[in-house]
Design an enzyme around this catalytic site. Structure first.
Site, PDB file in Angstrom:
ATOM      1  N   ARG A  52     -10.752  -1.213  14.104  1.00 21.99           N
ATOM      2  CA  ARG A  52     -10.844  -0.383  13.102  1.00 21.99           C
ATOM      3  C   ARG A  52     -12.041  -0.753  11.756  1.00 21.99           C
ATOM      4  O   ARG A  52     -12.770   0.421  11.541  1.00 21.99           O
ATOM      5  CB  ARG A  52      -9.568  -0.492  12.197  1.00 21.99           C
ATOM      6  CG  ARG A  52      -9.212   0.796  11.460  1.00 21.99           C
ATOM      7  CD  ARG A  52      -7.743   0.788  10.991  1.00 21.99           C
ATOM      8  NE  ARG A  52      -7.142  -0.119  10.217  1.00 21.99           N
ATOM      9  CZ  ARG A  52      -5.771  -0.414   9.955  1.00 21.99           C
ATOM     10  NH1 ARG A  52      -5.019   0.532  10.485  1.00 21.99           N
ATOM     11  NH2 ARG A  52      -5.587  -1.372   9.284  1.00 21.99           N
ATOM     12  N   LYS A  82       1.004  -1.192   0.006  1.00 16.43           N
ATOM     13  CA  LYS A  82       0.060  -0.171  -0.028  1.00 16.43           C
ATOM     14  C   LYS A  82       0.860   1.388   0.023  1.00 16.43           C
ATOM     15  O   LYS A  82       2.104   1.082   0.099  1.00 16.43           O
ATOM     16  CB  LYS A  82      -0.983  -0.018   1.159  1.00 16.43           C
ATOM     17  CG  LYS A  82      -0.240   0.213   2.710  1.00 16.43           C
ATOM     18  CD  LYS A  82      -1.149   0.050   3.775  1.00 16.43           C
ATOM     19  CE  LYS A  82      -0.695   0.121   5.003  1.00 16.43           C
ATOM     20  NZ  LYS A  82      -1.323   0.419   6.096  1.00 16.43           N
ATOM     21  N   TYR A 130      15.252  31.775   8.608  1.00 15.92           N
ATOM     22  CA  TYR A 130      14.215  32.814   8.723  1.00 15.92           C
ATOM     23  C   TYR A 130      14.066  32.956  10.342  1.00 15.92           C
ATOM     24  O   TYR A 130      13.981  31.949  11.096  1.00 15.92           O
ATOM     25  CB  TYR A 130      12.902  32.026   8.000  1.00 15.92           C
ATOM     26  CG  TYR A 130      12.906  31.811   6.670  1.00 15.92           C
ATOM     27  CD1 TYR A 130      12.988  32.939   5.750  1.00 15.92           C
ATOM     28  CD2 TYR A 130      13.048  30.447   6.096  1.00 15.92           C
ATOM     29  CE1 TYR A 130      13.193  32.764   4.413  1.00 15.92           C
ATOM     30  CE2 TYR A 130      13.081  30.068   5.082  1.00 15.92           C
ATOM     31  CZ  TYR A 130      13.168  31.345   4.129  1.00 15.92           C
ATOM     32  OH  TYR A 130      13.209  31.050   2.689  1.00 15.92           O
ATOM     33  N   MET A 182      12.436  24.915   4.123  1.00 13.51           N
ATOM     34  CA  MET A 182      11.711  23.855   3.317  1.00 13.51           C
ATOM     35  C   MET A 182      12.678  23.289   2.380  1.00 13.51           C
ATOM     36  O   MET A 182      12.684  22.087   1.951  1.00 13.51           O
ATOM     37  CB  MET A 182      10.919  24.785   2.334  1.00 13.51           C
ATOM     38  CG  MET A 182      10.099  24.232   1.388  1.00 13.51           C
ATOM     39  SD  MET A 182       8.914  25.302   0.500  1.00 13.51           S
ATOM     40  CE  MET A 182       7.919  24.052  -0.388  1.00 13.51           C
TER      41      MET A 182
END
Ligand SMILES: Cc1ncc(COP(=O)(O)O)c(C=O)c1O
Length: 348
Positions: free
Chosen positions: A122, A30, A247, A293
């Site tokens: 679940r 998956k 930053y 980032m």
């Protein structure tokens, strides 16, 4: 060159073949095969002799069928796209008596695996009696029965209980399930703990096929690492005591120091929790100063230069080491990696 994700296919193949030799594998592929890439994982596992694959996504199951006309495909989440399931010959979970009663007229020609809820709570049938009603109805094409353990990764009293409940349920339904071609429950941890459980036809591992140990008590040699993530030092900068970089002063120097600016960031899928721990440059560990980032600041020294390789994950910095340190689940760290921005290399 952007940061590089290297996937060691050779090691994946060796491990998959070893498990398949020991017990038939229903390989969990998956989420793009734990983000290693579905075509790569399928090709590797098939070469290892694995003939059954499980995913939660209908789209992935269809893609697998297009690659492989004769394997077993098992969809672990229910869908109501019954025509597609028939067309692509995809087995599906049967998640409850309610689902069965609502859709039974439309389930013809679809192979179903009855799911037991157990302590994971679940999805799945709650009792053997509910499951028996489906068997006795004789209208459904039941080819499997399965559950997923909630506590296999932390074995103890709760795992003993869920295992006992499940084995008891199989015993209770033995007349119906004995000859089913698919009886499966075990993820990587359960398989490594117990081997194939009695009365089971397949194990259903994921993470151990992708190079991480499900529990830290297992020796590293039992699950060779598959993932290497590396970046490069773009340049080094000298900061004076009190000066900052990044930053909003993401990093402020307590003393004069050297910072290596590296070409990887959270945009590449590096988790902030991972960035709380060291990286390795030229065989030495250095602390991360700040994560941005597309950049990582690492507090280094004069031994580090522009162009040097920075290891984030490797044989020495294994994904499962960081799981043990609380960075996130093995699969969480792997899923986060951004295959759109990273350059992927497959090591045969
Ligand atoms: C239903 C089911 N079975 C098997 C697995 C494989 O688990 P692991 O990766 O721990 O082997 C998963 C993974 O989350 C799962 O959801």
């Amino acid at each position: 060159m952007p940061a590089v994700l290297e996937i060691n296919r050779g090691r994946m193949l060796t491990k998959a073949a070893e498990v398949q030799k020991d017990a038939p594998v229903l390989a969990v592929v998956k989420n793009d095969a734990y983000n290693t890439g579905l075509p790569l994982a399928w090709r590797t596992f098939r070469e290892a002799g694995i003939r059954a694959f499980a995913t939660t996504s209908l789209r992935e199951a269809v893609a697998l069928r297009r690659m492989d006309p004769d394997c077993t495909l098992f969809l672990m989440n229910p869908v109501i796209d019954f025509d597609l399931l028939r067309e692509y010959r995809i087995d599906m979970t049967l998640p409850s008596l309610d689902f069965y009663e609502t859709h039974k007229e439309r389930l013809h020609g679809i192979r179903l695996h009855l799911e037991y809820r157990n302590l994971l709570r679940r999805s799945g049938f709650e009792t053997a009696e509910q499951m028996e009603r489906v068997f006795l109805d004789k209208q459904a094409d039941i080819t499997g029965i399965w559950t997923h353990f909630a506590f296999a990764d932390e074995p103890g009293a709760e795992h003993d209980r869920e295992k006992r409940d499940w084995l008891g349920l199989l015993e209770q339904l033995s007349g119906h399930v004995r000859s089913l071609p698919f009886i499966h429950a075990q993820n990587s941890a359960s398989y490594m703990l117990d081997g194939l459980l009695p009365g089971h036809t397949h194990v259903r591992p994921g993470i151990l096929l992708y190079g991480s140990r499900p529990c830290s008590g297992i020796p590293e040699s039992a699950v060779p690492n598959v993932i290497t993530l590396s970046a490069r030092v773009i340049q080094t900068i000298r900061l004076k005591k009190g000066e900052s970089s990044g930053y909003c002063s993401a990093f402020r120097a307590d003393e004069d120091c050297t910072v290596a600016v590296c070409d990887i960031g959270y945009g590449d899928g590096l988790l902030r929790t991972r960035a709380r721990h060291d990286v390795m440059i030229n065989g030495r560990r250095f602390p991360v100063a700040a994560l941005m980032m597309s950049h990582l600041l690492v507090q280094t020294d004069d031994s580090v230069h522009a162009g040097d390789r920075v290891d984030l994950y490797s044989d020495e910095l294994r994904v499962d080491h960081y799981t043990a340190l609380g960075v996130g689940a093995n699969s969480e760290q792997m899923s986060a990696l951004n295959r759109m921005s990273l350059h992927t290399i497959i090591k045969e």
